[in-house]
Design a protein around this motif. Structure first.
Motif, PDB file in Angstrom:
ATOM      1  N   ILE A  32       0.875  -1.360   0.063  1.00 43.63           N
ATOM      2  CA  ILE A  32      -0.205   0.151  -0.110  1.00 43.63           C
ATOM      3  C   ILE A  32       1.007   1.274  -0.100  1.00 43.63           C
ATOM      4  CG2 ILE A  32      -1.848   1.251   1.127  1.00 43.63           C
ATOM      5  CD1 ILE A  32      -2.336  -1.622   2.383  1.00 43.63           C
ATOM      6  N   THR A  33       0.663   2.037  -0.879  1.00 39.96           N
ATOM      7  CA  THR A  33       1.599   3.419  -1.226  1.00 39.96           C
ATOM      8  C   THR A  33       0.760   4.760  -0.700  1.00 39.96           C
ATOM      9  OG1 THR A  33       2.681   2.016  -2.958  1.00 39.96           O
ATOM     10  CG2 THR A  33       3.072   4.490  -2.674  1.00 39.96           C
ATOM     11  N   ASP A  34       1.420   5.497   0.115  1.00 42.95           N
ATOM     12  CA  ASP A  34       0.760   6.830   0.058  1.00 42.95           C
ATOM     13  C   ASP A  34       2.061   7.814  -0.509  1.00 42.95           C
ATOM     14  OD1 ASP A  34      -1.174   5.489   1.773  1.00 42.95           O
ATOM     15  OD2 ASP A  34       0.105   5.709   3.465  1.00 42.95           O
ATOM     16  N   VAL A  35       1.484   8.790  -1.133  1.00 42.95           N
ATOM     17  CA  VAL A  35       2.359   9.954  -1.540  1.00 42.95           C
ATOM     18  C   VAL A  35       1.967  11.115  -1.260  1.00 42.95           C
ATOM     19  CG1 VAL A  35       3.303   8.392  -3.469  1.00 42.95           C
ATOM     20  CG2 VAL A  35       1.327   9.977  -3.734  1.00 42.95           C
ATOM     21  N   VAL A  36       3.084  12.149  -0.701  1.00 44.84           N
ATOM     22  CA  VAL A  36       2.337  13.509  -0.807  1.00 44.84           C
ATOM     23  C   VAL A  36       3.574  14.193  -1.734  1.00 44.84           C
ATOM     24  CG1 VAL A  36       2.658  15.638   0.765  1.00 44.84           C
ATOM     25  CG2 VAL A  36       2.083  13.360   1.638  1.00 44.84           C
ATOM     26  N   LEU A  37       2.510  14.961  -2.852  1.00 43.01           N
ATOM     27  CA  LEU A  37       3.405  15.652  -3.842  1.00 43.01           C
ATOM     28  C   LEU A  37       3.540  17.048  -3.515  1.00 43.01           C
ATOM     29  CD1 LEU A  37       1.219  14.023  -6.677  1.00 43.01           C
ATOM     30  CD2 LEU A  37       3.308  13.011  -5.732  1.00 43.01           C
ATOM     31  N   PHE A  38       4.787  17.534  -3.445  1.00 42.18           N
ATOM     32  CA  PHE A  38       4.780  19.103  -3.063  1.00 42.18           C
ATOM     33  C   PHE A  38       5.057  19.968  -4.364  1.00 42.18           C
ATOM     34  CE2 PHE A  38       6.164  16.728   0.564  1.00 42.18           C
ATOM     35  CZ  PHE A  38       5.513  17.206   1.603  1.00 42.18           C
ATOM     36  N   MET A  39       4.387  20.941  -4.729  1.00 37.05           N
ATOM     37  CA  MET A  39       4.327  21.787  -5.645  1.00 37.05           C
ATOM     38  C   MET A  39       3.907  23.055  -5.363  1.00 37.05           C
ATOM     39  SD  MET A  39       1.691  19.997  -8.141  1.00 37.05           S
ATOM     40  CE  MET A  39       1.600  18.557  -6.900  1.00 37.05           C
ATOM     41  N   ASP A  40       3.811  24.072  -6.286  1.00 36.01           N
ATOM     42  CA  ASP A  40       3.208  25.229  -6.245  1.00 36.01           C
ATOM     43  C   ASP A  40       1.955  25.198  -7.108  1.00 36.01           C
ATOM     44  OD1 ASP A  40       2.142  27.650  -6.728  1.00 36.01           O
ATOM     45  OD2 ASP A  40       3.950  28.710  -6.846  1.00 36.01           O
ATOM     46  N   VAL A  41       0.821  25.015  -6.676  1.00 32.56           N
ATOM     47  CA  VAL A  41      -0.228  24.955  -7.385  1.00 32.56           C
ATOM     48  C   VAL A  41      -0.901  26.037  -7.800  1.00 32.56           C
ATOM     49  CG1 VAL A  41      -0.776  22.411  -6.421  1.00 32.56           C
ATOM     50  CG2 VAL A  41      -1.876  24.466  -5.474  1.00 32.56           C
ATOM     51  N   SER A  42      -0.579  27.198  -7.585  1.00 32.10           N
ATOM     52  CA  SER A  42      -1.339  28.278  -7.926  1.00 32.10           C
ATOM     53  C   SER A  42      -1.607  28.592  -9.489  1.00 32.10           C
ATOM     54  CB  SER A  42      -0.416  29.632  -7.344  1.00 32.10           C
ATOM     55  OG  SER A  42       1.040  29.815  -7.839  1.00 32.10           O
ATOM     56  N   ASP A  43      -0.529  28.216 -10.276  1.00 38.04           N
ATOM     57  CA  ASP A  43      -1.093  28.221 -11.738  1.00 38.04           C
ATOM     58  C   ASP A  43      -1.956  27.460 -12.205  1.00 38.04           C
ATOM     59  OD1 ASP A  43       1.029  30.451 -12.252  1.00 38.04           O
ATOM     60  OD2 ASP A  43       2.511  28.966 -13.134  1.00 38.04           O
ATOM     61  N   ALA A  44      -1.887  26.176 -11.891  1.00 43.91           N
ATOM     62  CA  ALA A  44      -2.967  25.316 -12.049  1.00 43.91           C
ATOM     63  C   ALA A  44      -4.469  25.825 -11.464  1.00 43.91           C
ATOM     64  CB  ALA A  44      -2.852  23.794 -11.341  1.00 43.91           C
ATOM     65  N   ALA A  45      -4.304  26.449 -10.125  1.00 42.72           N
ATOM     66  CA  ALA A  45      -5.709  26.948  -9.656  1.00 42.72           C
ATOM     67  C   ALA A  45      -6.256  28.255 -10.769  1.00 42.72           C
ATOM     68  CB  ALA A  45      -5.481  27.420  -8.095  1.00 42.72           C
ATOM     69  N   LYS A  46      -5.361  28.926 -11.002  1.00 42.07           N
ATOM     70  CA  LYS A  46      -5.616  30.223 -11.747  1.00 42.07           C
ATOM     71  C   LYS A  46      -6.073  30.002 -13.032  1.00 42.07           C
ATOM     72  CE  LYS A  46      -2.123  33.065  -9.805  1.00 42.07           C
ATOM     73  NZ  LYS A  46      -0.746  33.839  -9.974  1.00 42.07           N
TER      74      LYS A  46
END
Length: 128
Positions: A32-46
Motif C-alpha cells: 500500500i503506497t501513500d504519496v505527498v506531492l509538493f509543488m506550487d499549485v497556484s498556476d493550475a488553480a488560476k
C-alpha cells in the motif's frame, strides 16, 4: 514567496513480489503506497489547467507499475524508486514523500504494519 502546496494520494494498493524470501517473490503480497506531492499549485488553480499540476491518476499508474514490476529484496529500494520516478516523470513537482506499507510482512510476532517513508527533493530546491 515559496508555496507549500501539496497533493496527497493515499492507499494505492497492488500485489507486488518484493522481499528477501523466495516465497515473497513467488507468492506476492499487498503493498500500500501513500504519496505527498509538493509543488506550487497556484498556476493550475488560476487557469484550471491539469497540465500545470500533477495528474494524480497518472501518479497512481506510475506507482502501480513500479509495485507490480521488477521485484526488489527491500521495500526501501521500492520506495526510493517510486520517489525518483515521480520526480523524473512529473517536472511540476518540487519534492515527494513516499510511504510504502507492507502489512503482511513475514514477521513472527503480532504487528499492525511495516512501512518506510522517503522524502526526495529536486536538486536546487529549497528545503520544504
Amino acid at each position: 514567496m515559496k508555496h507549500r502546496d501539496s497533493i496527497k494520494l493515499s492507499g494505492v494498493t497492488a500485489i507486488g513480489y518484493h522481499g528477501v524470501f523466495d516465497f515473497e517473490k513467488r507468492d506476492g503480497q499487498p503493498f500500500i503506497t501513500d504519496v505527498v506531492l509538493f509543488m506550487d499549485v497556484s498556476d493550475a488553480a488560476k487557469t484550471d489547467d491539469l497540465s500545470k499540476t500533477a495528474d494524480y491518476g497518472a501518479v497512481a499508474d506510475t506507482i502501480l507499475s513500479l509495485v507490480t514490476g521488477e521485484a526488489f529484496d527491500l521495500i526501501e529500494t521500492l520506495t526510493s524508486r517510486i520517489a525518483e520516478k515521480l520526480l523524473a516523470d512529473f517536472p511540476v513537482l518540487d519534492a515527494v514523500e513516499v510511504t510504502v506499507h507492507k502489512p503482511k510482512a513475514p514477521i513472527q510476532v503480532p504487528f499492525g504494519d511495516v512501512s518506510i517513508t522517503v522524502f526526495r527533493a529536486r536538486t536546487g530546491t529549497e528545503a520544504l
